[in-house]
Design a protein around this motif. Sequence first.
Motif, PDB file in Angstrom:
ATOM      1  N   ALA A  46     -23.424   6.129   8.153  1.00 63.01           N
ATOM      2  CA  ALA A  46     -24.160   5.402   7.101  1.00 63.01           C
ATOM      3  C   ALA A  46     -25.221   4.568   7.802  1.00 63.01           C
ATOM      4  N   LYS A  48     -27.536   2.720   7.044  1.00 61.21           N
ATOM      5  CA  LYS A  48     -27.893   1.380   6.598  1.00 61.21           C
ATOM      6  C   LYS A  48     -27.377   0.325   7.577  1.00 61.21           C
ATOM      7  N   ASN A  90     -27.493   9.355  -1.069  1.00 60.25           N
ATOM      8  CA  ASN A  90     -26.628   8.551  -1.927  1.00 60.25           C
ATOM      9  C   ASN A  90     -27.452   7.424  -2.547  1.00 60.25           C
ATOM     10  N   HIS A 176     -16.112  11.721  -4.020  1.00 60.94           N
ATOM     11  CA  HIS A 176     -16.516  10.740  -3.012  1.00 60.94           C
ATOM     12  C   HIS A 176     -15.957   9.394  -3.437  1.00 60.94           C
ATOM     13  N   HIS A 178     -15.922   5.183  -1.927  1.00 61.34           N
ATOM     14  CA  HIS A 178     -16.216   4.181  -0.893  1.00 61.34           C
ATOM     15  C   HIS A 178     -15.971   2.823  -1.538  1.00 61.34           C
ATOM     16  N   ALA A 182     -16.148  -3.714   5.659  1.00 62.16           N
ATOM     17  CA  ALA A 182     -15.365  -4.684   6.448  1.00 62.16           C
ATOM     18  C   ALA A 182     -13.994  -4.926   5.808  1.00 62.16           C
ATOM     19  N   GLU A 242     -17.787   8.475   6.208  1.00 59.86           N
ATOM     20  CA  GLU A 242     -19.116   7.848   6.307  1.00 59.86           C
ATOM     21  C   GLU A 242     -19.048   6.471   6.960  1.00 59.86           C
ATOM     22  N   PRO A 243     -18.580   6.367   8.197  1.00 58.75           N
ATOM     23  CA  PRO A 243     -18.546   5.037   8.805  1.00 58.75           C
ATOM     24  C   PRO A 243     -19.952   4.523   9.107  1.00 58.75           C
ATOM     25  N   GLY A 244     -20.171   3.238   8.882  1.00 57.18           N
ATOM     26  CA  GLY A 244     -21.418   2.592   9.294  1.00 57.18           C
ATOM     27  C   GLY A 244     -21.064   1.556  10.349  1.00 57.18           C
ATOM     28  N   TYR A 338     -25.602  -4.149  10.448  1.00 60.24           N
ATOM     29  CA  TYR A 338     -26.167  -5.050   9.432  1.00 60.24           C
ATOM     30  C   TYR A 338     -26.731  -6.318  10.078  1.00 60.24           C
TER      31      TYR A 338
HETATM   32  C1  LIG Z   1     -21.428   4.945   0.188  1.00 58.18           C
HETATM   33  C2  LIG Z   1     -21.292   4.215   1.469  1.00 58.18           C
HETATM   34  N1  LIG Z   1     -20.762   4.863   2.517  1.00 58.18           N
HETATM   35  C3  LIG Z   1     -20.590   4.245   3.709  1.00 58.18           C
HETATM   36  C4  LIG Z   1     -20.960   2.918   3.878  1.00 58.18           C
HETATM   37  C5  LIG Z   1     -20.731   2.280   5.205  1.00 58.18           C
HETATM   38  O1  LIG Z   1     -19.866   1.197   5.124  1.00 58.18           O
HETATM   39  P1  LIG Z   1     -19.382   0.492   6.456  1.00 58.18           P
HETATM   40  O2  LIG Z   1     -20.598   0.109   7.214  1.00 58.18           O
HETATM   41  O3  LIG Z   1     -18.613  -0.691   6.009  1.00 58.18           O
HETATM   42  O4  LIG Z   1     -18.534   1.486   7.190  1.00 58.18           O
HETATM   43  C6  LIG Z   1     -21.511   2.208   2.806  1.00 58.18           C
HETATM   44  C7  LIG Z   1     -21.873   0.792   2.963  1.00 58.18           C
HETATM   45  O5  LIG Z   1     -22.308   0.106   2.119  1.00 58.18           O
HETATM   46  C8  LIG Z   1     -21.675   2.884   1.565  1.00 58.18           C
HETATM   47  O6  LIG Z   1     -22.191   2.246   0.513  1.00 58.18           O
END
Ligand SMILES: Cc1ncc(COP(=O)(O)O)c(C=O)c1O
Length: 379
Positions: A46, A48, A90, A176, A178, A182, A242-244, A338
């Motif tokens: 992910a 972001k 997404n 899906h 999520h 954290a 989908e780890p971020g 982040y």
């Molecule tokens: C749909 C989705 N997948 C994965 C993530 C990644 O989350 P994280 O960084 O907590 O693993 C997010 C974060 O907002 C998300 O909205």
Amino acid sequence: MTIPTAALHTAAERFGTPLYVYDAAELDAALARVRAAFGPARVYYAMKANPNLSLLRRLHGAGVGFECVSSGEIARAEAVGAIGPQLLVNGPAKSDAEYAAGARLSATFIVDRVEEVNLLPPQSRALVRVNPALAVSTHDHLATGAAGSKFGVTLQQAPNVLDALRVAGHTALGLHVHIGSAIRDAHDFTAAFGRLSELRQQTGPLAVLDAGGGWGLDADLYGIAREAWATAGVFGAELWVEPGRYLVARAGTLLTRVVGSKRAGRNFCLVDAGMTELMRPMLYGAVHPVQALWDGQERENWDIAGPACESGDLLARDIPLPHPKRGELLAIGEAGAYGAAMSSNYLTRSRPAEALWNGEKWSLIRRRETPQDVWAAEV
Ligand SMILES: Cc1ncc(COP(=O)(O)O)c(C=O)c1O
């Protein structure tokens, strides 16, 4: 943190502060931990959490796909060569441009609401995001699977949305989920996956279960993986994740220099980074480990305060430090996720430089902005 202190001093001198530094070995180690726990699950980062192109290239090179939530993120994925099965698009309110870019790159879409069935480009591959309506163990702003959260379709709607996708000529790959970011308690995942399993009778077998991300840094990955695979098994599905934050948080450290100190009711250690560089403490009350890179016998508790004219501009509270002296360095840990991604130009602050440590030497992976960069789009 595994980067030697001498190397941190070198980086601060060479690239200036505030500075984000990343340890490539820790990024690789985090991915290895995910793969060890989740086995053959497909990993979509992910982005972001941290969209720096050098980090994306490294992950892409290791066979990781990307979850993108904006045209800009899709463009980054394309820039590092990700395409087709390596891309998820997404978001709760996708624009026409995002649908078009996803279609051009043959991405898989994550459908977030019933109406999207008719907005998807023809013959799309799609997953349906389900909101399991659960309270989870994290900050309210980080919870995405609670009743009343804006994300996903309800459990009741999900089977119908899968059917509607098929009727509209799309490929309905599966579900899906999520539930937030954290998340500290692995039972939250058990509960969420359990709710999805209950849909099996109505959905029949599915090709894919995407179990999202959201794992706290100390979460029991093996426990989460066991539950996720069990749920995938219920549907006869393959597992995607989908780890971020988990992949990049520990790899990143924010280096900031002490500007001075002040005793005014509380002890303030004033530094050259603040909410514009690391917004998480102010936004979520996030707690980051703070380490002084100078010596001193006597320690007192200090609040770490940034330069913004905002009283909430505090990076940490009650940190035991030797007396802070102007010019000394502080390392704020677990800042790879982040952190830089959410940094801003508020107060016409230049977003910080970023540097990558490969165990021997530094490379600058984002130069510090100049004030001219900040106002470049203005007339
Ligand atoms: C749909 C989705 N997948 C994965 C993530 C990644 O989350 P994280 O960084 O907590 O693993 C997010 C974060 O907002 C998300 O909205």
